[in-house]
Scaffold this active site. Structure first.
Site: not given
Ligand code: TYM
Length: 333
Positions: A114, A198, A201
Site C-alpha cells: 500500500k 487480487k 477495491k
C-alpha cells in the site's frame, strides 16, 4: 466453550465479490451457529490511514453497514458497530503499540504494497494499522477471526502482540490468542482481468471486480468480458495451477454454489468458457443481485442504518470499556 467471532471491513466504497466470498458470507455462517457470539465492525479508523473524502466517508460507512445487513447479518443476533464511535479501540491500540516491535511491523507485506515506492510519504497510521487491528480483535476475547487470505499476516501479528503483552505483564492468558478462520479454497478471489492479481477495491478498472451493488447487466457483462485462456475447462485441479483465470472463475462458481471445486470441475470438464460463463452469470446474479437490491433499499433508510450502528456501538462499548479498565489495572495506571 462458546465461540467469539470478530471481524471488520473498511468503509472505503466498492465492496466486491472478494469481500463477500472471502469474508462477509462467513460472517453470516457464524452468526447462524449455536453458542457463537458475533461482532462485526465497520472499521472507519482503518479507512483514514489513506486519504478519504470527508463528504463521502459517512455514506461509505452507511453503505458497508447496509452490505452487512443485505448479506444476511441480523443486528439482533450480531453486534454491528462503527469502530470510531467506541473509544476503547484507539485507546487500546496505543497501549498495544508499546508491546508491538518495529521489526514485526517492518515485515508486513500489506504496508509495503500500500505504501508503494515512496514509503516515506505513507501515513504513520498506515504503518501501525495492524496494531489497531490487533486491538479490535483482542478487546473482545475473540476466539475466531473470519477473513480473506490477505489478512493472514496481520492475524499472526495479533497473536504475537497478545503473547508479548501477556508475557510482559505476567498476565497468563489475559489476552486470548485468536484463531484465523481463512477458508481453504476461496480465501483469495482474483481480478476478473488478471487471475494473478487480487480482486481489489482500489483497482482502477471496474471490469476487474463484481461490486456488491452492481446491476444484473453489469454482473453479466463483467463475467462475459472476464479474462480466460484458450483451452477447454480442465478435468483435474492440478491443471489449474498454471491457469489462474480458470482457477479463479471455477473457484467463484464453487463458492457461490457452496460446493467443492472438484464437483465444479466434474460438471464443466471439457466444456468451453462461453458455456461455463453463462452458468456462472446465472449463479452470480442469483446470489449477488438480491444483495445489491437490498443495499439500495437500505441505503435510503438512514434512520434504520444509523439506529443499528448506535445500538451496536453501545453494546461494543460496554464490553470493550470493561476490558480496557482491566488492562489499565494490569499496566499499573
Ligand atoms: P478489507 O476492508 O480490506 O477487506 C474486508 C474483508 O474482505 C477480505 N477480502 C478478500 N477476500 C478474498 N478475496 C479478495 N480478493 C478479498 N479482498 C478483500 C479481507 O481479507 C477482509 O477479510 N484490515 C482489514 C479490516 C479489519 C479487520 C479487523 C479484520 C480491521 N480490523 C479485525 C478482522 C479483524 C481490512 O482492511 O479488510
Amino acid at each position: 466453550m462458546s465461540k467469539k467471532i470478530f471481524s471488520g471491513v473498511q468503509p472505503t466504497g466498492n465492496l466486491h465479490l472478494g469481500n463477500y466470498l472471502g469474508a462477509i458470507k462467513n460472517f453470516v455462517n457464524f452468526q447462524n451457529q449455536t453458542n457463537t457470539d458475533c461482532i462485526y465492525c465497520v472499521v472507519d479508523l482503518h479507512a483514514i490511514t489513506v486519504k478519504q473524502d470527508p463528504s463521502k466517508l459517512k455514506a461509505n460507512i452507511r453503505e458497508t453497514t447496509a452490505a452487512f445487513i443485505a448479506s444476511g447479518l441480523d443486528h439482533k443476533k450480531s453486534i454491528i458497530f462503527q469502530q470510531s464511535m467506541v473509544a476503547s479501540h484507539s485507546e487500546f491500540s496505543w497501549i498495544l503499540g508499546c508491546s508491538a516491535r518495529m521489526g514485526w511491523l517492518n515485515r508486513m507485506t500489506q504496508f509495503k504494497e500500500k505504501a508503494g515506492k515512496d514509503k516515506e510519504k505513507a501515513s504513520v497510521g498506515l504503518y501501525v494499522y495492524p496494531v489497531l487491528m490487533a486491538a479490535d480483535i483482542l478487546l473482545y476475547d475473540t476466539t475466531h477471526v473470519p477473513v480473506g487470505e490477505d489478512q493472514k499476516q496481520h492475524l499472526e501479528l495479533t497473536r504475537d502482540i497478545a503473547q508479548k503483552f501477556n508475557l510482559d505483564f505476567n498476565s497468563n492468558d489475559f489476552l486470548k490468542i485468536p484463531e484465523p478462520m481463512i477458508q481453504k479454497e476461496f480465501a483469495r478471489i482474483m481480478s476478473l482481468k488478471d487471475g494473478t492479481k487480487k480482486m481489489s477495491k482500489s483497482d482502477p478498472s471496474e471490469m476487474s471486480r463484481i461490486n456488491l451493488n452492481d446491476s444484473k447487466e453489469e454482473i453479466e457483462n463483467k463475467i462475459k468480458k472476464a479474462k480466460t485462456d484458450t483451452l477447454a475447462l480442465p478435468d483435474n485441479t492440478n491443471e489449474l495451477e498454471n491457469r489462474p483465470e480458470a482457477k479463479n472463475l471455477l473457484g467463484i462458481y464453487s463458492s457461490l454454489n457452496n460446493q467443492e471445486i472438484n464437483k465444479t470441475i466434474k460438471e464443466f470438464s471439457g466444456k468451453s468458457f462461453s458455456e461455463f460463463k453463462k452458468k456462472l452469470s446465472e449463479i452470480a446474479i442469483e446470489k449477488i443481485y438480491p444483495i445489491s437490491l437490498e443495499m439500495s433499499k437500505l441505503k435510503k433508510d438512514f434512520t434504520f442504518i444509523d439506529s443499528v450502528l448506535t445500538d451496536g456501538n453501545a453494546k461494543a462499548d460496554t464490553i470493550s470499556s470493561k476490558k480496557v479498565s482491566e488492562i489499565k489495572k494490569i499496566i499499573g495506571f
